[in-house]
Design a protein around this motif. Structure first.
Motif, PDB file in Angstrom:
ATOM      1  N   ILE A 160       0.868  -1.182   0.000  1.00 53.96           N
ATOM      2  CA  ILE A 160       0.000   0.000   0.000  1.00 53.96           C
ATOM      3  C   ILE A 160       0.901   1.226   0.000  1.00 53.96           C
ATOM      4  CG2 ILE A 160      -1.715   1.303   1.314  1.00 53.96           C
ATOM      5  CD1 ILE A 160      -2.743  -1.450   2.325  1.00 53.96           C
ATOM      6  N   TYR A 182      -4.822   4.990 -12.043  1.00 52.89           N
ATOM      7  CA  TYR A 182      -3.710   4.037 -12.037  1.00 52.89           C
ATOM      8  C   TYR A 182      -3.859   3.218 -13.300  1.00 52.89           C
ATOM      9  CZ  TYR A 182      -0.535   0.639  -9.761  1.00 52.89           C
ATOM     10  OH  TYR A 182       0.500  -0.172  -9.416  1.00 52.89           O
ATOM     11  N   GLU A 227      -7.338   3.492 -14.684  1.00 51.12           N
ATOM     12  CA  GLU A 227      -8.477   3.206 -13.814  1.00 51.12           C
ATOM     13  C   GLU A 227      -8.466   4.147 -12.599  1.00 51.12           C
ATOM     14  OE1 GLU A 227     -10.349  -0.250 -11.046  1.00 51.12           O
ATOM     15  OE2 GLU A 227      -8.772  -0.876 -12.442  1.00 51.12           O
ATOM     16  N   VAL A 276      -8.620   5.189  -9.061  1.00 50.43           N
ATOM     17  CA  VAL A 276      -8.484   4.501  -7.775  1.00 50.43           C
ATOM     18  C   VAL A 276      -8.884   5.391  -6.606  1.00 50.43           C
ATOM     19  CG1 VAL A 276      -6.792   2.787  -8.494  1.00 50.43           C
ATOM     20  CG2 VAL A 276      -5.999   5.018  -7.709  1.00 50.43           C
ATOM     21  N   PHE A 277      -8.879   6.702  -6.826  1.00 49.80           N
ATOM     22  CA  PHE A 277      -9.291   7.636  -5.779  1.00 49.80           C
ATOM     23  C   PHE A 277      -9.783   8.904  -6.450  1.00 49.80           C
ATOM     24  CE2 PHE A 277      -8.323  11.354  -3.131  1.00 49.80           C
ATOM     25  CZ  PHE A 277      -9.042  11.035  -1.998  1.00 49.80           C
ATOM     26  N   ALA A 278     -10.861   9.473  -5.897  1.00 46.58           N
ATOM     27  CA  ALA A 278     -11.366  10.748  -6.413  1.00 46.58           C
ATOM     28  C   ALA A 278     -11.872  11.573  -5.253  1.00 46.58           C
ATOM     29  CB  ALA A 278     -12.474  10.515  -7.435  1.00 46.58           C
ATOM     30  N   ALA A 279     -11.828  12.885  -5.403  1.00 51.22           N
ATOM     31  CA  ALA A 279     -12.335  13.777  -4.363  1.00 51.22           C
ATOM     32  C   ALA A 279     -13.107  14.903  -5.013  1.00 51.22           C
ATOM     33  CB  ALA A 279     -11.173  14.341  -3.545  1.00 51.22           C
ATOM     34  N   LEU A 322      -3.859  16.813  -0.508  1.00 54.77           N
ATOM     35  CA  LEU A 322      -4.532  15.545  -0.229  1.00 54.77           C
ATOM     36  C   LEU A 322      -3.493  14.455  -0.028  1.00 54.77           C
ATOM     37  CD1 LEU A 322      -7.274  15.644  -2.999  1.00 54.77           C
ATOM     38  CD2 LEU A 322      -7.761  15.418  -0.566  1.00 54.77           C
ATOM     39  N   THR A 323      -3.724  13.637   0.967  1.00 56.98           N
ATOM     40  CA  THR A 323      -2.908  12.444   1.162  1.00 56.98           C
ATOM     41  C   THR A 323      -3.860  11.260   1.079  1.00 56.98           C
ATOM     42  OG1 THR A 323      -1.510  13.675   2.676  1.00 56.98           O
ATOM     43  CG2 THR A 323      -1.286  11.285   2.706  1.00 56.98           C
ATOM     44  N   PHE A 324      -3.527  10.280   0.250  1.00 55.28           N
ATOM     45  CA  PHE A 324      -4.369   9.098   0.136  1.00 55.28           C
ATOM     46  C   PHE A 324      -3.480   7.901  -0.205  1.00 55.28           C
ATOM     47  CE2 PHE A 324      -4.293   9.075  -4.514  1.00 55.28           C
ATOM     48  CZ  PHE A 324      -3.976  10.391  -4.774  1.00 55.28           C
ATOM     49  N   TYR A 325      -4.112   6.754  -0.385  1.00 57.55           N
ATOM     50  CA  TYR A 325      -3.342   5.518  -0.542  1.00 57.55           C
ATOM     51  C   TYR A 325      -3.854   4.705  -1.715  1.00 57.55           C
ATOM     52  CZ  TYR A 325      -1.881   6.869   4.088  1.00 57.55           C
ATOM     53  OH  TYR A 325      -1.374   7.578   5.130  1.00 57.55           O
ATOM     54  N   THR A 326      -2.992   3.878  -2.242  1.00 58.89           N
ATOM     55  CA  THR A 326      -3.444   2.900  -3.225  1.00 58.89           C
ATOM     56  C   THR A 326      -2.557   1.665  -3.112  1.00 58.89           C
ATOM     57  OG1 THR A 326      -4.151   2.555  -5.507  1.00 58.89           O
ATOM     58  CG2 THR A 326      -2.040   3.659  -5.205  1.00 58.89           C
ATOM     59  N   ARG A 327      -3.082   0.558  -3.597  1.00 57.91           N
ATOM     60  CA  ARG A 327      -2.315  -0.684  -3.551  1.00 57.91           C
ATOM     61  C   ARG A 327      -1.550  -0.825  -4.861  1.00 57.91           C
ATOM     62  NH1 ARG A 327      -3.090  -4.880  -0.075  1.00 57.91           N
ATOM     63  NH2 ARG A 327      -5.186  -4.221   0.500  1.00 57.91           N
ATOM     64  N   THR A 329      -0.218  -2.626  -7.770  1.00 59.60           N
ATOM     65  CA  THR A 329      -0.556  -3.910  -8.388  1.00 59.60           C
ATOM     66  C   THR A 329       0.370  -4.228  -9.554  1.00 59.60           C
ATOM     67  OG1 THR A 329      -2.254  -2.717  -9.610  1.00 59.60           O
ATOM     68  CG2 THR A 329      -2.983  -4.003  -7.705  1.00 59.60           C
ATOM     69  N   GLU A 330       0.538  -3.262 -10.473  1.00 56.68           N
ATOM     70  CA  GLU A 330       1.431  -3.515 -11.610  1.00 56.68           C
ATOM     71  C   GLU A 330       2.165  -2.223 -11.943  1.00 56.68           C
ATOM     72  OE1 GLU A 330      -2.228  -4.110 -13.295  1.00 56.68           O
ATOM     73  OE2 GLU A 330      -2.276  -1.937 -13.170  1.00 56.68           O
ATOM     74  N   ARG A 349     -15.924  15.436  -0.479  1.00 53.55           N
ATOM     75  CA  ARG A 349     -16.394  14.054  -0.597  1.00 53.55           C
ATOM     76  C   ARG A 349     -15.286  13.258  -1.266  1.00 53.55           C
ATOM     77  NH1 ARG A 349     -21.971  15.724  -3.493  1.00 53.55           N
ATOM     78  NH2 ARG A 349     -22.789  16.964  -1.772  1.00 53.55           N
ATOM     79  N   GLU A 405     -14.147   9.540  -3.019  1.00 52.06           N
ATOM     80  CA  GLU A 405     -14.615   8.295  -3.614  1.00 52.06           C
ATOM     81  C   GLU A 405     -13.465   7.299  -3.581  1.00 52.06           C
ATOM     82  OE1 GLU A 405     -15.960   9.464  -7.553  1.00 52.06           O
ATOM     83  OE2 GLU A 405     -16.939  11.179  -6.618  1.00 52.06           O
ATOM     84  N   ARG A 449      -9.299  -0.765  -4.577  1.00 49.83           N
ATOM     85  CA  ARG A 449      -7.911  -0.510  -4.982  1.00 49.83           C
ATOM     86  C   ARG A 449      -7.235   0.555  -4.135  1.00 49.83           C
ATOM     87  NH1 ARG A 449      -6.438  -0.635 -11.110  1.00 49.83           N
ATOM     88  NH2 ARG A 449      -4.440  -0.544 -10.025  1.00 49.83           N
ATOM     89  N   ALA A 450      -8.012   1.196  -3.256  1.00 49.90           N
ATOM     90  CA  ALA A 450      -7.412   2.224  -2.400  1.00 49.90           C
ATOM     91  C   ALA A 450      -6.484   1.603  -1.357  1.00 49.90           C
ATOM     92  CB  ALA A 450      -8.496   3.048  -1.718  1.00 49.90           C
ATOM     93  N   ARG A 461      -8.002   5.942   4.237  1.00 53.39           N
ATOM     94  CA  ARG A 461      -7.557   7.087   5.030  1.00 53.39           C
ATOM     95  C   ARG A 461      -7.224   8.255   4.110  1.00 53.39           C
ATOM     96  NH1 ARG A 461      -3.657   8.337   9.996  1.00 53.39           N
ATOM     97  NH2 ARG A 461      -3.406  10.493   9.439  1.00 53.39           N
ATOM     98  N   ASP A 497      -6.049  12.534   4.266  1.00 48.94           N
ATOM     99  CA  ASP A 497      -5.652  13.718   5.020  1.00 48.94           C
ATOM    100  C   ASP A 497      -5.776  14.916   4.092  1.00 48.94           C
ATOM    101  OD1 ASP A 497      -4.036  11.353   6.146  1.00 48.94           O
ATOM    102  OD2 ASP A 497      -3.834  12.883   7.693  1.00 48.94           O
TER     103      ASP A 497
END
Lengths: 106, 152
Positions: free
Chosen positions: A17, A53, A56, A58-61, A73-78, A80-81, B101, B103, B107-108, B112, B114
């Protein structure tokens, strides 16, 4: 093009992650403030941020005027490739700022 | 009187009247907790929100309302079968109840986020997370704002 700062690892192991930190220079003008002469300063905000990614999402705000100037913004992703991480910001007029970082997955 | 004077009589009158005009403008009405309720309902409808699983961190005392660090984390394995799809942040006292908001998906990897937000007043901030099965989890936290983002 707005100045952006992105902290993304260049390498990761499969399944790890990873933390992604993004910042973009933007006033995020709320539209509630007034200038020296009492004239309303028009709203100017970023509406949406997306992280793709290899295409695709993987995160949206969705951002509102209550997000501080220079949205961070701080966020995470796994991981994969191996591939491209694309960071896209869209403002209220539909203008897109996009940055890409390569991620190498072992 | 020469134009070299930084504060000529004309300037003082110009700026003075500008400031007076600002002082006379009523500040936009701050939202009430009911607006946050309405924003919540518009997004999630009447589904029940269970307390817990969501950890919302905002400093208890925000010295600068223009930039308040906010962190939200949801206790979820973030697998294909069990993950968070959306997190909404609401403010009870800002001019607009919506703050942000997010989403997410399996895959996240980790639910979490910040960021930094603006707070127009001492208030309660709410976070609601929607799971892939439609369940809602929420929490709220209180922050005393010493320098408010006055008209945001």
């Amino acid at each position: 093009m707005a100045m952006t700062r992105i902290a993304a690892p260049a390498q990761a192991t499969a399944g790890e992650i990873i933390q992604l930190k993004v910042l973009i220079r933007h006033p995020m003008e709320t539209g509630y403030r007034r200038d020296l002469y009492g004239k309303q300063i028009p709203r100017d905000i970023l509406k949406r941020f997306e992280c793709r990614y290899n295409g695709e999402t993987v995160f949206a705000a969705e951002l509102f005027p209550a997000v501080a100037a220079d949205p961070f913004l701080t966020f995470y992703t796994r991981a994969t490739e191996s591939g491209a991480l694309e960071f896209r910001w869209t403002d209220q007029n539909g203008n897109v700022t996009s940055e890409t970082r390569q991620l190498d997955v072992q | 009187m020469s134009d070299k004077h930084l504060l000529s009589r004309r300037r003082v009158l110009e700026y003075g009247s500008g400031l007076l005009a600002i002082a006379m403008i009523p500040a936009p009405a701050l939202a009430a907790p009911t607006d946050a309720d309405a924003a919540h309902q518009a997004l999630f409808g009447d589904r029940t929100v269970t307390e817990g699983r969501v950890v919302l961190k905002v400093p208890p005392i925000s010295e600068n309302g223009y930039s308040v660090p906010l962190s939200v984390e949801v206790d979820s394995p973030m697998t294909e079968d069990d993950h968070v799809v959306r997190i909404a942040i609401f403010s009870e006292e800002n001019p607009l109840p919506d703050v942000a908001r997010f989403e997410l998906g399996p895959r996240a990897g980790k639910a979490r986020i910040d960021t930094r937000i603006r707070l127009g007043n001492t208030q309660k901030i709410r976070a609601v997370a929607e799971m892939n099965d439609g369940a809602l989890y929420g929490t709220s936290t209180f922050s005393i704002v010493t320098l408010a983002a006055c008209v945001l």
